[in-house]
Write a protein that holds these residues in place. Structure first.
Motif, PDB file in Angstrom:
ATOM      1  N   SER A  15       0.823  -1.220   0.000  1.00  0.00           N
ATOM      2  CA  SER A  15       0.000   0.000   0.000  1.00  0.00           C
ATOM      3  C   SER A  15       0.855   1.268   0.000  1.00  0.00           C
ATOM      4  O   SER A  15       0.356   2.346  -0.271  1.00  0.00           O
ATOM      5  CB  SER A  15      -0.948   0.006   1.191  1.00  0.00           C
ATOM      6  N   LYS A  16       2.133   1.133   0.300  1.00  0.00           N
ATOM      7  CA  LYS A  16       3.020   2.291   0.342  1.00  0.00           C
ATOM      8  C   LYS A  16       3.869   2.435  -0.922  1.00  0.00           C
ATOM      9  O   LYS A  16       4.742   3.277  -1.000  1.00  0.00           O
ATOM     10  CB  LYS A  16       3.911   2.211   1.581  1.00  0.00           C
ATOM     11  N   ILE A  17       3.598   1.602  -1.911  1.00  0.00           N
ATOM     12  CA  ILE A  17       4.303   1.697  -3.191  1.00  0.00           C
ATOM     13  C   ILE A  17       3.435   2.500  -4.150  1.00  0.00           C
ATOM     14  O   ILE A  17       2.270   2.183  -4.360  1.00  0.00           O
ATOM     15  CB  ILE A  17       4.620   0.301  -3.761  1.00  0.00           C
ATOM     16  N   PHE A  18       4.019   3.547  -4.703  1.00  0.00           N
ATOM     17  CA  PHE A  18       3.313   4.433  -5.631  1.00  0.00           C
ATOM     18  C   PHE A  18       3.936   4.319  -7.012  1.00  0.00           C
ATOM     19  O   PHE A  18       5.083   3.897  -7.152  1.00  0.00           O
ATOM     20  CB  PHE A  18       3.403   5.896  -5.163  1.00  0.00           C
ATOM     21  N   PHE A  29       8.946   9.287   4.026  1.00  0.00           N
ATOM     22  CA  PHE A  29       8.272   9.214   5.324  1.00  0.00           C
ATOM     23  C   PHE A  29       7.683   7.825   5.589  1.00  0.00           C
ATOM     24  O   PHE A  29       7.668   7.371   6.732  1.00  0.00           O
ATOM     25  CB  PHE A  29       7.189  10.307   5.473  1.00  0.00           C
ATOM     26  N   ASP A  30       7.231   7.140   4.519  1.00  0.00           N
ATOM     27  CA  ASP A  30       6.746   5.772   4.693  1.00  0.00           C
ATOM     28  C   ASP A  30       7.889   4.829   5.065  1.00  0.00           C
ATOM     29  O   ASP A  30       7.743   3.975   5.941  1.00  0.00           O
ATOM     30  CB  ASP A  30       6.074   5.271   3.413  1.00  0.00           C
ATOM     31  N   LEU A  31       9.018   5.004   4.400  1.00  0.00           N
ATOM     32  CA  LEU A  31      10.180   4.169   4.723  1.00  0.00           C
ATOM     33  C   LEU A  31      10.657   4.428   6.149  1.00  0.00           C
ATOM     34  O   LEU A  31      11.012   3.498   6.873  1.00  0.00           O
ATOM     35  CB  LEU A  31      11.307   4.423   3.717  1.00  0.00           C
ATOM     36  N   PHE A  90      12.025   6.765  -3.427  1.00  0.00           N
ATOM     37  CA  PHE A  90      13.071   5.797  -3.711  1.00  0.00           C
ATOM     38  C   PHE A  90      12.535   4.681  -4.599  1.00  0.00           C
ATOM     39  O   PHE A  90      11.483   4.109  -4.316  1.00  0.00           O
ATOM     40  CB  PHE A  90      13.593   5.197  -2.399  1.00  0.00           C
ATOM     41  N   THR A  91      13.285   4.395  -5.663  1.00  0.00           N
ATOM     42  CA  THR A  91      12.944   3.260  -6.514  1.00  0.00           C
ATOM     43  C   THR A  91      13.413   1.985  -5.807  1.00  0.00           C
ATOM     44  O   THR A  91      13.999   2.046  -4.723  1.00  0.00           O
ATOM     45  CB  THR A  91      13.647   3.369  -7.880  1.00  0.00           C
ATOM     46  N   GLU A  92      13.184   0.866  -6.429  1.00  0.00           N
ATOM     47  CA  GLU A  92      13.607  -0.409  -5.838  1.00  0.00           C
ATOM     48  C   GLU A  92      15.103  -0.402  -5.551  1.00  0.00           C
ATOM     49  O   GLU A  92      15.543  -0.834  -4.481  1.00  0.00           O
ATOM     50  CB  GLU A  92      13.257  -1.550  -6.799  1.00  0.00           C
ATOM     51  N   PHE A 118       8.930  -5.955  -4.044  1.00  0.00           N
ATOM     52  CA  PHE A 118       9.145  -5.334  -5.352  1.00  0.00           C
ATOM     53  C   PHE A 118       9.344  -6.419  -6.414  1.00  0.00           C
ATOM     54  O   PHE A 118       8.779  -6.348  -7.507  1.00  0.00           O
ATOM     55  CB  PHE A 118      10.379  -4.420  -5.336  1.00  0.00           C
ATOM     56  N   THR A 119      10.130  -7.430  -6.092  1.00  0.00           N
ATOM     57  CA  THR A 119      10.387  -8.523  -7.030  1.00  0.00           C
ATOM     58  C   THR A 119       9.106  -9.268  -7.344  1.00  0.00           C
ATOM     59  O   THR A 119       8.823  -9.587  -8.507  1.00  0.00           O
ATOM     60  CB  THR A 119      11.438  -9.492  -6.442  1.00  0.00           C
ATOM     61  N   LYS A 120       8.303  -9.530  -6.327  1.00  0.00           N
ATOM     62  CA  LYS A 120       7.036 -10.233  -6.525  1.00  0.00           C
ATOM     63  C   LYS A 120       6.107  -9.405  -7.423  1.00  0.00           C
ATOM     64  O   LYS A 120       5.461  -9.943  -8.322  1.00  0.00           O
ATOM     65  CB  LYS A 120       6.364 -10.485  -5.165  1.00  0.00           C
TER      66      LYS A 120
END
Length: 180
Positions: A15-18, A29-31, A90-92, A118-120
């Motif tokens: 849910s925190k990946i945009f 801030f999520d990280l 931040f990207t992967e 991210f891999t999944k």
């Protein structure tokens, strides 16, 4: 920590990946929340090691992008919405690099978890791409079949029209025994 024990549920990380600038990213801030550090501390660590974060690993949102995200997304923390500076995203690869500058055990384990997610997600997208390509092949075949069927029906219509027309008596040629 055991190998299969999760620090943070997968759904929360997902849910925190945009999706910003055609990339999957996570906000600073999520990280910071996931790593259990202050956002300010995370940003300071990144700024002290800025050479580790090229533009394809991390970038700062423009004010316009940030305002657009605030209006679209209702899951943002209230403090983040009113921050005077726009967040780093931040990207992967950037998330992976964070593990080299954050020295806590939690940060390392959360990072591993995030990278696996991210891999999944990438695998899911790849699977969807293959399915889309197969669907496109099927659509193309169906379109061709539709065109072929259209041609067949057109020929059948022409044949029916010819059959319905009264036949003109033809002038006989060759040996004509009736005329003798």
């Amino acid at each position: 920590m055991k190998n299969n024990e999760l620090l943070v549920p997968e759904e929360i990380v997902i849910s925190k990946i945009f999706y910003i600038r055609k990339q999957k990213v996570m906000m600073d801030f999520d990280l910071a929340i996931l790593y259990q550090v202050e956002t300010r501390s995370l940003k300071q660590a990144v700024k002290r090691n800025i050479l580790r974060f090229p533009a394809d690993f991390m970038f700062q949102l423009t004010k316009h992008e940030w305002q657009e995200l605030i209006t679209i997304c209702d899951k943002l923390p209230p403090k983040a919405k009113f921050s005077p500076s726009t967040p780093f995203v931040f990207t992967e690869q950037g998330v992976a690099m964070l593990s080299s500058i954050l020295n806590s055990e939690r940060a390392i384990h959360v990072n591993i978890q995030i990278i696996r997610i991210f891999t999944k997600l990438r695998m899911i997208l790849t699977d969807n791409t293959e399915i889309r390509l197969e669907i496109e092949k099927i659509k193309t075949k169906l379109d061709n079949q539709d065109k072929n069927m259209e041609i067949v029906f057109r020929y059948l219509d022409e044949l029916l029209e010819k059959k319905e027309r009264p036949l003109q008596p033809r002038k006989r040629i060759g040996y004509k025994p009736d005329e003798l």
